[in-house]
Scaffold this motif. Structure first.
Motif, PDB file in Angstrom:
ATOM      1  N   GLN A  18       0.824  -1.209   0.000  1.00 14.00           N
ATOM      2  CA  GLN A  18       0.000   0.000   0.000  1.00 14.00           C
ATOM      3  C   GLN A  18       0.859   1.261   0.000  1.00 14.00           C
ATOM      4  OE1 GLN A  18      -0.843   2.479   2.484  1.00 14.00           O
ATOM      5  NE2 GLN A  18      -2.528   3.334   1.262  1.00 14.00           N
ATOM      6  N   GLN A  19       1.934   1.254   0.757  1.00  8.67           N
ATOM      7  CA  GLN A  19       2.808   2.425   0.809  1.00  8.67           C
ATOM      8  C   GLN A  19       3.524   2.646  -0.522  1.00  8.67           C
ATOM      9  OE1 GLN A  19       5.185   1.511   4.280  1.00  8.67           O
ATOM     10  NE2 GLN A  19       3.713   2.456   5.676  1.00  8.67           N
ATOM     11  N   LEU A  20       3.948   1.555  -1.153  1.00  9.60           N
ATOM     12  CA  LEU A  20       4.553   1.671  -2.486  1.00  9.60           C
ATOM     13  C   LEU A  20       3.558   2.245  -3.489  1.00  9.60           C
ATOM     14  CD1 LEU A  20       6.494  -1.708  -2.852  1.00  9.60           C
ATOM     15  CD2 LEU A  20       7.503   0.585  -2.799  1.00  9.60           C
ATOM     16  N   LEU A  21       2.321   1.784  -3.384  1.00  7.59           N
ATOM     17  CA  LEU A  21       1.269   2.232  -4.295  1.00  7.59           C
ATOM     18  C   LEU A  21       1.000   3.721  -4.141  1.00  7.59           C
ATOM     19  CD1 LEU A  21      -1.018   1.525  -6.323  1.00  7.59           C
ATOM     20  CD2 LEU A  21      -2.463   1.037  -4.331  1.00  7.59           C
ATOM     21  N   VAL A  22       0.816   4.177  -2.917  1.00  4.86           N
ATOM     22  CA  VAL A  22       0.474   5.584  -2.670  1.00  4.86           C
ATOM     23  C   VAL A  22       1.602   6.513  -3.103  1.00  4.86           C
ATOM     24  CG1 VAL A  22       0.016   7.293  -0.864  1.00  4.86           C
ATOM     25  CG2 VAL A  22      -1.196   5.114  -0.851  1.00  4.86           C
ATOM     26  N   SER A  23       2.835   6.170  -2.757  1.00  5.83           N
ATOM     27  CA  SER A  23       3.956   7.024  -3.133  1.00  5.83           C
ATOM     28  C   SER A  23       4.134   7.060  -4.649  1.00  5.83           C
ATOM     29  CB  SER A  23       5.239   6.563  -2.442  1.00  5.83           C
ATOM     30  OG  SER A  23       5.574   5.234  -2.812  1.00  5.83           O
ATOM     31  N   GLY A  24       3.950   5.905  -5.299  1.00  7.02           N
ATOM     32  CA  GLY A  24       4.090   5.853  -6.754  1.00  7.02           C
ATOM     33  C   GLY A  24       2.999   6.618  -7.473  1.00  7.02           C
ATOM     34  N   MET A  25       1.767   6.486  -6.996  1.00  6.64           N
ATOM     35  CA  MET A  25       0.662   7.211  -7.628  1.00  6.64           C
ATOM     36  C   MET A  25       0.817   8.708  -7.438  1.00  6.64           C
ATOM     37  SD  MET A  25      -1.330   5.055  -9.183  1.00  6.64           S
ATOM     38  CE  MET A  25      -3.003   5.714  -9.315  1.00  6.64           C
ATOM     39  N   SER A  26       1.331   9.120  -6.294  1.00  8.91           N
ATOM     40  CA  SER A  26       1.550  10.545  -6.044  1.00  8.91           C
ATOM     41  C   SER A  26       2.536  11.114  -7.055  1.00  8.91           C
ATOM     42  CB  SER A  26       2.063  10.747  -4.620  1.00  8.91           C
ATOM     43  OG  SER A  26       2.273  12.116  -4.347  1.00  8.91           O
ATOM     44  N   ARG A  27       3.577  10.351  -7.377  1.00  8.60           N
ATOM     45  CA  ARG A  27       4.549  10.808  -8.380  1.00  8.60           C
ATOM     46  C   ARG A  27       3.902  10.974  -9.754  1.00  8.60           C
ATOM     47  NH1 ARG A  27       7.795   7.000  -5.668  1.00  8.60           N
ATOM     48  NH2 ARG A  27       7.495   5.480  -7.355  1.00  8.60           N
ATOM     49  N   LEU A  28       2.799  10.233  -9.968  1.00  8.49           N
ATOM     50  CA  LEU A  28       2.091  10.322 -11.243  1.00  8.49           C
ATOM     51  C   LEU A  28       0.966  11.360 -11.215  1.00  8.49           C
ATOM     52  CD1 LEU A  28       1.843   6.494 -12.007  1.00  8.49           C
ATOM     53  CD2 LEU A  28       3.328   8.162 -13.139  1.00  8.49           C
ATOM     54  N   GLY A  29       0.900  12.109 -10.111  1.00  9.22           N
ATOM     55  CA  GLY A  29      -0.103  13.160 -10.001  1.00  9.22           C
ATOM     56  C   GLY A  29      -1.454  12.691  -9.533  1.00  9.22           C
ATOM     57  N   VAL A  30      -1.510  11.532  -8.875  1.00  7.44           N
ATOM     58  CA  VAL A  30      -2.769  10.982  -8.371  1.00  7.44           C
ATOM     59  C   VAL A  30      -2.641  10.815  -6.858  1.00  7.44           C
ATOM     60  CG1 VAL A  30      -4.464   9.130  -8.562  1.00  7.44           C
ATOM     61  CG2 VAL A  30      -3.057   9.739 -10.551  1.00  7.44           C
ATOM     62  N   GLU A  31      -3.477  11.518  -6.093  1.00  5.94           N
ATOM     63  CA  GLU A  31      -3.347  11.538  -4.642  1.00  5.94           C
ATOM     64  C   GLU A  31      -4.407  10.676  -3.961  1.00  5.94           C
ATOM     65  OE1 GLU A  31      -0.809  12.858  -3.256  1.00  5.94           O
ATOM     66  OE2 GLU A  31      -0.049  13.958  -5.013  1.00  5.94           O
ATOM     67  N   ALA A  32      -4.022  10.077  -2.845  1.00  3.57           N
ATOM     68  CA  ALA A  32      -4.954   9.286  -2.044  1.00  3.57           C
ATOM     69  C   ALA A  32      -6.008  10.175  -1.420  1.00  3.57           C
ATOM     70  CB  ALA A  32      -4.195   8.529  -0.959  1.00  3.57           C
ATOM     71  N   LEU A  33      -7.202   9.646  -1.253  1.00  2.00           N
ATOM     72  CA  LEU A  33      -8.306  10.413  -0.673  1.00  2.00           C
ATOM     73  C   LEU A  33      -8.123  10.641   0.818  1.00  2.00           C
ATOM     74  CD1 LEU A  33     -11.262  11.558  -0.948  1.00  2.00           C
ATOM     75  CD2 LEU A  33     -12.046   9.252  -0.368  1.00  2.00           C
ATOM     76  N   LEU A  34      -7.700   9.597   1.538  1.00  2.00           N
ATOM     77  CA  LEU A  34      -7.632   9.650   2.990  1.00  2.00           C
ATOM     78  C   LEU A  34      -6.241  10.024   3.486  1.00  2.00           C
ATOM     79  CD1 LEU A  34      -9.625   6.402   3.900  1.00  2.00           C
ATOM     80  CD2 LEU A  34     -10.509   8.746   3.717  1.00  2.00           C
ATOM     81  N   GLN A  35      -6.204  10.534   4.717  1.00  3.55           N
ATOM     82  CA  GLN A  35      -4.937  10.796   5.376  1.00  3.55           C
ATOM     83  C   GLN A  35      -4.298   9.480   5.825  1.00  3.55           C
ATOM     84  OE1 GLN A  35      -3.441  13.897   5.585  1.00  3.55           O
ATOM     85  NE2 GLN A  35      -5.149  14.361   4.194  1.00  3.55           N
ATOM     86  N   PRO A  36      -2.975   9.400   5.869  1.00  7.79           N
ATOM     87  CA  PRO A  36      -2.300   8.141   6.211  1.00  7.79           C
ATOM     88  C   PRO A  36      -2.707   7.554   7.554  1.00  7.79           C
ATOM     89  CG  PRO A  36      -0.722   9.732   5.335  1.00  7.79           C
ATOM     90  CD  PRO A  36      -2.018  10.470   5.513  1.00  7.79           C
ATOM     91  N   GLU A  37      -3.031   8.386   8.524  1.00  6.93           N
ATOM     92  CA  GLU A  37      -3.334   7.878   9.869  1.00  6.93           C
ATOM     93  C   GLU A  37      -4.648   7.105   9.947  1.00  6.93           C
ATOM     94  OE1 GLU A  37      -4.253  12.388   9.844  1.00  6.93           O
ATOM     95  OE2 GLU A  37      -2.669  11.051   9.132  1.00  6.93           O
ATOM     96  N   VAL A  38      -5.518   7.247   8.960  1.00  7.07           N
ATOM     97  CA  VAL A  38      -6.778   6.500   8.966  1.00  7.07           C
ATOM     98  C   VAL A  38      -6.888   5.536   7.790  1.00  7.07           C
ATOM     99  CG1 VAL A  38      -8.021   8.293  10.247  1.00  7.07           C
ATOM    100  CG2 VAL A  38      -8.037   8.331   7.736  1.00  7.07           C
ATOM    101  N   GLN A  39      -5.825   5.431   7.025  1.00  8.24           N
ATOM    102  CA  GLN A  39      -5.823   4.597   5.835  1.00  8.24           C
ATOM    103  C   GLN A  39      -5.502   3.149   6.191  1.00  8.24           C
ATOM    104  OE1 GLN A  39      -6.209   5.248   2.213  1.00  8.24           O
ATOM    105  NE2 GLN A  39      -6.282   3.031   2.464  1.00  8.24           N
ATOM    106  N   SER A  40      -6.298   2.223   5.666  1.00  5.93           N
ATOM    107  CA  SER A  40      -6.029   0.798   5.874  1.00  5.93           C
ATOM    108  C   SER A  40      -4.955   0.325   4.903  1.00  5.93           C
ATOM    109  CB  SER A  40      -7.303  -0.016   5.655  1.00  5.93           C
ATOM    110  OG  SER A  40      -7.547  -0.160   4.257  1.00  5.93           O
ATOM    111  N   PRO A  41      -4.335  -0.825   5.165  1.00  7.28           N
ATOM    112  CA  PRO A  41      -3.356  -1.370   4.231  1.00  7.28           C
ATOM    113  C   PRO A  41      -3.957  -2.282   3.178  1.00  7.28           C
ATOM    114  CG  PRO A  41      -3.319  -2.652   6.237  1.00  7.28           C
ATOM    115  CD  PRO A  41      -4.356  -1.570   6.440  1.00  7.28           C
ATOM    116  N   PHE A  42      -5.281  -2.242   3.002  1.00  6.04           N
ATOM    117  CA  PHE A  42      -5.958  -3.217   2.145  1.00  6.04           C
ATOM    118  C   PHE A  42      -6.409  -2.658   0.803  1.00  6.04           C
ATOM    119  CE2 PHE A  42      -7.139  -4.104   6.651  1.00  6.04           C
ATOM    120  CZ  PHE A  42      -6.193  -5.099   6.852  1.00  6.04           C
TER     121      PHE A  42
END
Length: 376
Positions: A287-311
């Motif tokens: 999940q962490q690899l996914l979020v960081s990689g998508m951010s580099r592509l200009g796509v941001e996660a909806l939720l803040q990391p502290e409430v985000q599940s790893p699923f």
């Protein structure tokens, strides 16, 4: 133990694509192979397998079989949720439903159809359940007897604060029911320490089996008090448990024998991986690899990391008039990956899951596919 390389070969060779969803999910080749044998529902060997699965599930939850039991129930996970609600709630009881997504809302729908008295505390779609609000309502409403909530709300990928909620509900002496459909087996949980009376999950989630049955981990003395309370025949949780107990693993009605055998294999592979802690570490890394990689592509996660599940992770649409989820879906499916559309009303989102036979190299390959097909 299944390796990342063998997983890729299975997913993209034997199968048309890798499922990046919250379940059903991509399973190992050996789990699939376990379904090649036919089993008789009356056979002693099969029933002993069922009993073994039941005891292993209780152990997986960190509980003792002296205090807890496991009941397997045909159908999807929602069948098991409905079985619990329709059997456990007494006619004079009142249910507090804590919701922040589609699956909490589904619980409320089930409750309405059975005319069970309930209070729904809705936190919207992007805010976790507030323990302070739970404390307030339980202090104010003495008629509430039971509390239910979803641990991981896959509408967004929200992970609700299970320790805080169950601690408060226990302090008020309430019966606690948890929909752990998308979290059990993928994140360390101790059902006894959390004071959970009923935990509900499914074969085709973090244990990495295939669809066909759900299961309920129940405090035995609580379940024993439910005799005669069921509002349905096929979803009578008490009768299902009683039959399994007296019949040594016998189901009341035809059981999904092939799915059960696959689940047994999936439990073995969970142990071989190193148990829940090891699987949680893999999912979290994915999940962490996914979020960081998508951010580099200009796509941001909806939720803040502290409430985000790893699923599963909900991603916001890029700020581009050229972006189309349908186009993205089609392009990456052609490359061998399937993702999920969004499910919330407050924002335009899509979702990517990282559970199942999914490894870091799968996430890296997906990110490369998206980068190569980026059109925004």
């Amino acid at each position: 133990m299944t390796t990342a390389s063998s997983t890729n070969q299975t997913a993209l060779g034997d199968n048309p694509y890798l499922l990046l969803t919250p379940g059903p999910l991509s399973t190992s080749k050996t789990v699939k192979e376990a379904m090649l044998r036919d089993w008789c529902t009356w056979d002693k060997d099969y029933n002993e397998l069922v009993q073994s699965i039941r005891s292993r599930l209780v152990e997986l939850a960190g509980a003792s079989t002296d205090e807890y039991t496991a009941v397997l129930m045909q159908g999807s996970g929602t069948f098991s949720v409905e079985a619990v609600i329709s059997t456990v709630m007494p006619s004079e009881g009142k249910l507090l439903i804590l919701t922040n997504g589609a699956y909490g809302n589904r619980i409320a729908e089930i409750t309405r159809l059975y005319n069970i008295e309930a209070t729904v505390l809705d936190f919207g779609e992007v805010v976790p359940v507030s323990s302070e609000a739970v404390d307030r309502i339980l202090a104010e409403d003495k008629n509430i007897t039971h509390v239910i909530f979803v641990h991981c709300e896959t509408t967004t990928g929200m992970l609700n604060p299970i320790h805080e909620i169950t601690s408060i509900a226990k302090r008020y002496g309430k019966t606690i029911m948890v929909d752990a459909m998308s979290s059990f087996g993928g994140i360390p949980l101790n059902i006894q320490e959390l004071h959970i009376d009923y935990l509900i999950s499914s074969a085709n989630k973090c244990i990495q089996g295939v669809p066909g049955f759900g299961f309920i981990l129940a405090r035995t003395n609580s379940l024993q008090m439910c005799k005669g309370q069921a509002r349905t025949v096929s979803l009578d949780l008490y009768s299902q448990w009683e039959t399994m107990e007296k019949g040594g693993g016998k189901w009341r009605y035809t059981s999904p024998t092939h799915v059960v055998r696959a689940f047994d294999q999936a439990l073995k592979e969970l142990a071989e991986e190193g148990g829940v802690e090891a699987r949680y570490a893999r999912y979290k890394n994915n999940q962490q690899l996914l979020v960081s990689g998508m951010s580099r592509l200009g796509v941001e996660a909806l939720l803040q990391p502290e409430v985000q599940s790893p699923f599963i992770t909900a991603f916001q649409f890029p700020q581009s008039e050229h972006f189309s989820f349908e186009e993205l879906y089609a392009r990456i499916k052609q490359a061998g990956y399937v993702i999920y559309p969004g499910k919330i009303s407050a924002a335009d989102t899509f979702r990517i899951g990282n559970i199942g036979e999914v490894y870091p190299e799968d996430i890296e390959n997906l990110l490369q596919v998206i980068a190569d097909n980026r059109f925004w």
